[in-house]
Design a protein around this motif. Structure first.
Motif, mmCIF file in Angstrom:
data_model
loop_
_atom_site.group_PDB
_atom_site.id
_atom_site.type_symbol
_atom_site.label_atom_id
_atom_site.label_comp_id
_atom_site.label_asym_id
_atom_site.label_seq_id
_atom_site.Cartn_x
_atom_site.Cartn_y
_atom_site.Cartn_z
ATOM 1 N N GLY A 63 0.835 -1.198 0.000
ATOM 2 C CA GLY A 63 0.000 0.000 0.000
ATOM 3 C C GLY A 63 0.864 1.241 0.000
ATOM 4 N N PHE A 64 2.187 1.026 -0.161
ATOM 5 C CA PHE A 64 3.161 2.123 -0.059
ATOM 6 C C PHE A 64 2.884 2.957 1.192
ATOM 7 C CE2 PHE A 64 3.911 1.922 -4.857
ATOM 8 C CZ PHE A 64 5.156 1.327 -4.715
ATOM 9 N N LEU A 65 2.547 2.260 2.302
ATOM 10 C CA LEU A 65 2.121 2.967 3.509
ATOM 11 C C LEU A 65 3.212 3.823 4.122
ATOM 12 C CD1 LEU A 65 -0.035 0.185 5.206
ATOM 13 C CD2 LEU A 65 -0.734 1.996 3.634
ATOM 14 N N ASN A 66 4.469 3.488 3.859
ATOM 15 C CA ASN A 66 5.573 4.276 4.399
ATOM 16 C C ASN A 66 6.135 5.268 3.389
ATOM 17 O OD1 ASN A 66 6.033 2.988 7.126
ATOM 18 N ND2 ASN A 66 6.070 1.199 5.775
ATOM 19 N N SER A 67 5.489 5.364 2.222
ATOM 20 C CA SER A 67 5.977 6.321 1.217
ATOM 21 C C SER A 67 4.806 6.869 0.413
ATOM 22 C CB SER A 67 6.984 5.649 0.287
ATOM 23 O OG SER A 67 6.407 4.507 -0.325
ATOM 24 N N VAL A 68 3.677 7.123 1.089
ATOM 25 C CA VAL A 68 2.465 7.538 0.374
ATOM 26 C C VAL A 68 2.638 8.850 -0.374
ATOM 27 C CG1 VAL A 68 0.858 6.259 1.840
ATOM 28 C CG2 VAL A 68 1.578 8.565 2.515
ATOM 29 N N ASP A 69 3.542 9.701 0.088
ATOM 30 C CA ASP A 69 3.744 11.002 -0.560
ATOM 31 C C ASP A 69 5.100 11.094 -1.269
ATOM 32 O OD1 ASP A 69 1.275 12.089 0.352
ATOM 33 O OD2 ASP A 69 2.174 12.368 2.340
ATOM 34 N N ASN A 70 5.813 9.969 -1.349
ATOM 35 C CA ASN A 70 7.167 9.987 -1.906
ATOM 36 C C ASN A 70 7.168 9.232 -3.237
ATOM 37 O OD1 ASN A 70 9.911 9.829 -2.470
ATOM 38 N ND2 ASN A 70 10.474 9.507 -0.320
ATOM 39 N N VAL A 71 6.772 9.896 -4.320
ATOM 40 C CA VAL A 71 6.690 9.256 -5.639
ATOM 41 C C VAL A 71 8.058 8.774 -6.136
ATOM 42 C CG1 VAL A 71 6.077 9.593 -8.066
ATOM 43 C CG2 VAL A 71 4.577 10.461 -6.267
ATOM 44 N N PRO A 72 9.150 9.558 -5.971
ATOM 45 C CA PRO A 72 10.464 9.063 -6.422
ATOM 46 C C PRO A 72 10.842 7.731 -5.772
ATOM 47 C CG PRO A 72 10.576 11.413 -6.035
ATOM 48 C CD PRO A 72 9.236 10.971 -5.518
ATOM 49 N N LEU A 73 10.503 7.565 -4.479
ATOM 50 C CA LEU A 73 10.837 6.316 -3.814
ATOM 51 C C LEU A 73 9.932 5.176 -4.316
ATOM 52 C CD1 LEU A 73 12.644 4.935 -1.819
ATOM 53 C CD2 LEU A 73 11.054 5.570 0.013
ATOM 54 N N GLN A 74 8.680 5.477 -4.580
ATOM 55 C CA GLN A 74 7.795 4.478 -5.169
ATOM 56 C C GLN A 74 8.338 4.001 -6.519
ATOM 57 O OE1 GLN A 74 3.868 6.195 -5.403
ATOM 58 N NE2 GLN A 74 3.891 6.836 -3.249
ATOM 59 N N LEU A 75 8.794 4.952 -7.329
ATOM 60 C CA LEU A 75 9.362 4.605 -8.633
ATOM 61 C C LEU A 75 10.622 3.764 -8.475
ATOM 62 C CD1 LEU A 75 8.951 8.080 -10.383
ATOM 63 C CD2 LEU A 75 7.765 5.976 -11.022
ATOM 64 N N ALA A 76 11.486 4.150 -7.518
ATOM 65 C CA ALA A 76 12.728 3.403 -7.298
ATOM 66 C C ALA A 76 12.430 1.974 -6.857
ATOM 67 C CB ALA A 76 13.585 4.116 -6.257
ATOM 68 N N ASN A 77 11.406 1.819 -5.991
ATOM 69 C CA ASN A 77 11.053 0.478 -5.529
ATOM 70 C C ASN A 77 10.520 -0.388 -6.673
ATOM 71 O OD1 ASN A 77 11.827 1.054 -2.935
ATOM 72 N ND2 ASN A 77 9.768 1.401 -2.151
ATOM 73 N N ILE A 78 9.680 0.181 -7.523
ATOM 74 C CA ILE A 78 9.157 -0.580 -8.664
ATOM 75 C C ILE A 78 10.294 -0.998 -9.589
ATOM 76 C CG2 ILE A 78 7.847 -0.338 -10.815
ATOM 77 C CD1 ILE A 78 5.721 1.144 -9.272
ATOM 78 N N ARG A 79 11.213 -0.078 -9.858
ATOM 79 C CA ARG A 79 12.324 -0.401 -10.751
ATOM 80 C C ARG A 79 13.176 -1.522 -10.174
ATOM 81 N NH1 ARG A 79 14.231 2.024 -15.101
ATOM 82 N NH2 ARG A 79 12.981 3.907 -14.743
ATOM 83 N N ARG A 80 13.472 -1.459 -8.874
ATOM 84 C CA ARG A 80 14.321 -2.486 -8.285
ATOM 85 C C ARG A 80 13.579 -3.818 -8.155
ATOM 86 N NH1 ARG A 80 19.245 -1.930 -6.018
ATOM 87 N NH2 ARG A 80 19.279 -0.251 -7.549
ATOM 88 N N LEU A 81 12.286 -3.783 -7.888
ATOM 89 C CA LEU A 81 11.511 -5.021 -7.877
ATOM 90 C C LEU A 81 11.581 -5.709 -9.233
ATOM 91 C CD1 LEU A 81 8.336 -3.832 -5.916
ATOM 92 C CD2 LEU A 81 9.870 -5.662 -5.186
#
Length: 536
Positions: A63-81
Motif C-alpha cells: 500500500g506504499f504505507l511508508n511512502s504515500v507522498d514519496n513518488v520518487p521512492l515508489q518509482l525506485a522500488n518498482i524499478r528495483r523489484l
C-alpha cells in the motif's frame, strides 16, 4: 503448466482489481507472493534487492504505507523489484492511505512490462490475507497438477531479463519449486553454486557441507548431519563439453521420489548447458535434444528462449561418418557448414548430437535449391570426413515425425548403404525402403521367396550373363539411365542395351513398365541386401 499474472486476475479476491499498467507482463509466471511494507522503504533498494540479484518471480502486495507522498521512492522500488525478477505489484488502499496513483508509476510499469494492479479504490476493509491465500492456493494446485519441473523452470526463466538468465537464477527457481537447498559442485565437491532453503541459512549450509567427510553414492542419499530431519541427495551430472558435476539436494521433511529427482537432474543439466557457457554463446543442443526426444512442450519453451520458429522447421538433414572422432570433427566443421547456407532465407538451426551433424531447416523454395544446398554441405563435410554420408528427411510436421525419422536413420543406415553403395546422399524414403527390405528377410523363407520370385527368370538365364547384376545396377544405382549404368559397369552402352532387351524378353515386359517395376525394384534391393550379408 505455470500460473501467470493474467490467470491470477480471475481469482475471487482479485476479480474486482484493475490492471492500470504493464500489460505486457500479464503472461509472466508467478511463483509466489510477498508483502512489501518496510519501516525503511529505502532498504528495498539497497539491501533486499541488490543490483543484478534475482529474488524470485513473485507478485508483491503493498500500500506504499511508508511512502504515500514519496513518488520518487515508489518509482525506485518498482524499478528495483522488476530488476530483481518480480513480475508485478498489487496496490491496496488507493484513495484511503495512498491519495492516488501517480501517472509516472503507470508509465514506468508500461516501460518495464511490470504489471501494476490496483485493488478497488476507497475501500479500507480490504485484507492482504485474502489475496495471499487465493494466490498461494492457485500456485499449489497448479504444481500438484503439473508433473514437469523442467517446464516450470523454463517458463519462469524465459520471462526474465537477459541479465538474470543464469545458472544461479535457475537454481534459485529450482530451490523454490522443490523446497530444498541446492548445491552445484565440481567433481571434487567444491561448491560452484549454493541456494539455501529457506533463504538466510546459506552460511550454515556451506559450512556444514565443507565439514562433511563422506558423501552419498551417485543416485543415493543419506541423513544430512547439519540440517535437522533432512536427507542429502547426490546426483552426478555429465553436461555438454564433457565436464563432470555433482548436484546435491538437502531436503527436510518428506523425501524425494525417484521421478522428481530425475526431473531435477534433467532441469539442472538443461540450465547448465544453456546458461553455463560463455556470454553470448547459445546452447542450441538442448533444443535439438527436445525435438529428437519428442518433447513438444519443452521444445516450445526452449524455442521461446532462443527465438527460433520451430513451426517452420520441416526438414532434418543428418550427416554421419564412421570416423572415431566424428563428434569433434563435426564440431569443427560447423562454421563451414553454416557458410553453405549463406543466402538461405528459411529458418535454420544446427548442432552435433549423438556423434552426428544435425541440420533443421525450413523447406527450400525449390528442388534445385535443395540439391545445391545438400551438395554444398556434403562437399564441405567430405573435405574433412571422406566417408561421410548425408540424409535428407523432408515433410516433417511435428516432433513425433522428427523422432521417427531420426530413429529410422540410426537403425537402418547400414542397410541403406548396402542397398545403395554408390550413393553419398540419401533421403528418408531410401531409409524407409531399406527398412522394408530388411523386414522381408526377417519374415522368413516364404516371404523372401515371394519377393524374389519376380527375378527368378533373370537369374536362371541360360546365356550365363550376370543379368541380375545388370538389372540391379540399372534400377538401384543408374537411375534407369543406360549411359550411367554403362559407366558404373564399365561396359559399352550397346552392351547394356542388349542385356536390358534380354531381361525384358525373359520377364515378358519392359523393365521400366509400371506397376511391374515396383516388385522388380524391391526384389533387386532385397537380393543385394542378402548378398551383402554373404547369402548366395
Amino acid at each position: 503448466m505455470s500460473v501467470t499474472v493474467e490467470q491470477l486476475l480471475k481469482l475471487p479476491s482479485l476479480s474486482r482489481a484493475k490492471v492500470v499498467g504493464g500489460r505486457g507482463g500479464l503472461s509472466k509466471v508467478v511463483s509466489s507472493i510477498s508483502v512489501l511494507e518496510s519501516t525503511d522503504p529505502g532498504a528495498l533498494v539497497d539491501e533486499v534487492f541488490p543490483q543484478g540479484e534475482f529474488f524470485g518471480s513473485e507478485i508483491v502486495i503493498t500500500g506504499f504505507l511508508n511512502s504515500v507522498d514519496n513518488v520518487p521512492l515508489q518509482l525506485a522500488n518498482i524499478r528495483r523489484l522488476a530488476q530483481g525478477g518480480e513480475v508485478g505489484l498489487i496496490l491496496f488502499y488507493v484513495g484511503v492511505y495512498l491519495p492516488r496513483i501517480d501517472p509516472q508509476l503507470i508509465a514506468l510499469a508500461d516501460e518495464l512490462d511490470f504489471v501494476l494492479i490496483v485493488m478497488p479504490e476507497g475501500e479500507a476493509t480490504l485484507r492482504y490475507g485474502e489475496v495471499i491465500n487465493d494466490v498461494m492456493a492457485c500456485i499449489y494446485r497448479d504444481r500438484a497438477q503439473s508433473s514437469s519441473i523442467v517446464l516450470d523452470i523454463l517458463a519462469n526463466i524465459s520471462a526474465l531479463p537477459k541479465h538474470l538468465q543464469t545458472v544461479n537464477t535457475a537454481l534459485k527457481i529450482l530451490s523454490d519449486r522443490i523446497s530444498a537447498s541446492v548445491l552445484l559442485c565440481d567433481a571434487s565437491f567444491h561448491i560452484l553454486n549454493l541456494v539455501a532453503w529457506p533463504r538466510g541459512i546459506e552460511a550454515s549450509v556451506a559450512g556444514g557441507f565443507r565439514r562433511m567427510q563422506s558423501y552419498p553414492p551417485p543416485g543415493g542419499s543419506q541423513t544430512c548431519p547439519f540440517v535437522p530431519d533432512a536427507r542429502i541427495y547426490r546426483m552426478s551430472l555429465g553436461v555438454d563439453g564433457g565436464q563432470q558435476m555433482e548436484l546435491l539436494l538437502i531436503k527436510a521433511g518428506l523425501p524425494f521420489d525417484p521421478a522428481t529427482l530425475g526431473q531435477v537432474m534433467d532441469a539442472t543439466r538443461i540450465c547448465i548447458n544453456i546458461w553455463g557457457r560463455r556470454h553470448g554463446e547459445i546452447a542450441i543442443h538442448e533444443l535439438i535434444r527436445a525435438i529428437l526426444q519428442d518433447e513438444p512442450l519443452k521444445m516450445r519453451r526452449l524455442a521461446e528462449i532462443f527465438h527460433v520458429d520451430v513451426a517452420s522447421l520441416h526438414e532434418m538433414w543428418i550427416a554421419q561418418s564412421g570416423c572415431e572422432d566424428g563428434k569433434e570433427e563435426f564440431q569443427a566443421l560447423l562454421p563451414g557448414v553454416r557458410e553453405c547456407f549463406v543466402g538461405f532465407s528459411g529458418s535454420l538451426i544446427m548442432d552435433v548430437y549423438g556423434g552426428r551433424l544435425l541440420i533443421f531447416l525450413g523447406t527450400p523454395q525449390t528442388q534445385q535449391e535443395a540439391e545445391r544446398l545438400s551438395a554444398s554441405v556434403l562437399d564441405t563435410v567430405s573435405a574433412r570426413l571422406p566417408d561421410a554420408v548425408l540424409c535428407r528427411c523432408s515433410g516433417l510436421q511435428n516432433t513425433a515425425d522428427v523422432r521417427t525419422a531420426y530413429l529410422a536413420f540410426r537403425e537402418n543406415l547400414t542397410d541403406a548403404v548396402d542397398v545403395y553403395p554408390t550413393r553419398r546422399l540419401y533421403t528418408s524414403g531410401d531409409i524407409c525402403f531399406s527398412k522394408s527390405c530388411r523386414q522381408v528377410i526377417q519374415e522368413g523363407e516364404a516371404a523372401l521367396d515371394a519377393c524374389l520370385e519376380v527375378i527368378v527368370p533373370v537369374q536362371k538365364d541360360s546365356e550365363n550373363l550376370d543379368l541380375a547384376e545388370t538389372l540391379s545396377v540399372y534400377l538401384l544405382d543408374g537411375g534407369m539411365s543406360v549411359t550411367l549404368t554403362a559407366e558404373l559397369l564399365h561396359f559399352h552402352k550397346n552392351t547394356v542395351k542388349y542385356r536390358l532387351r534380354r531381361i525384358s524378353d525373359l520377364l515378358g515386359y519392359r523393365v521400366d513398365k509400371m506397376p511391374e517395376l515396383l516388385a522388380l525394384y524391391k526384389a533387386c534391393a532385397v537380393r543385394r541386401l542378402m548378398l551383402s550379408q554373404g547369402h548366395q
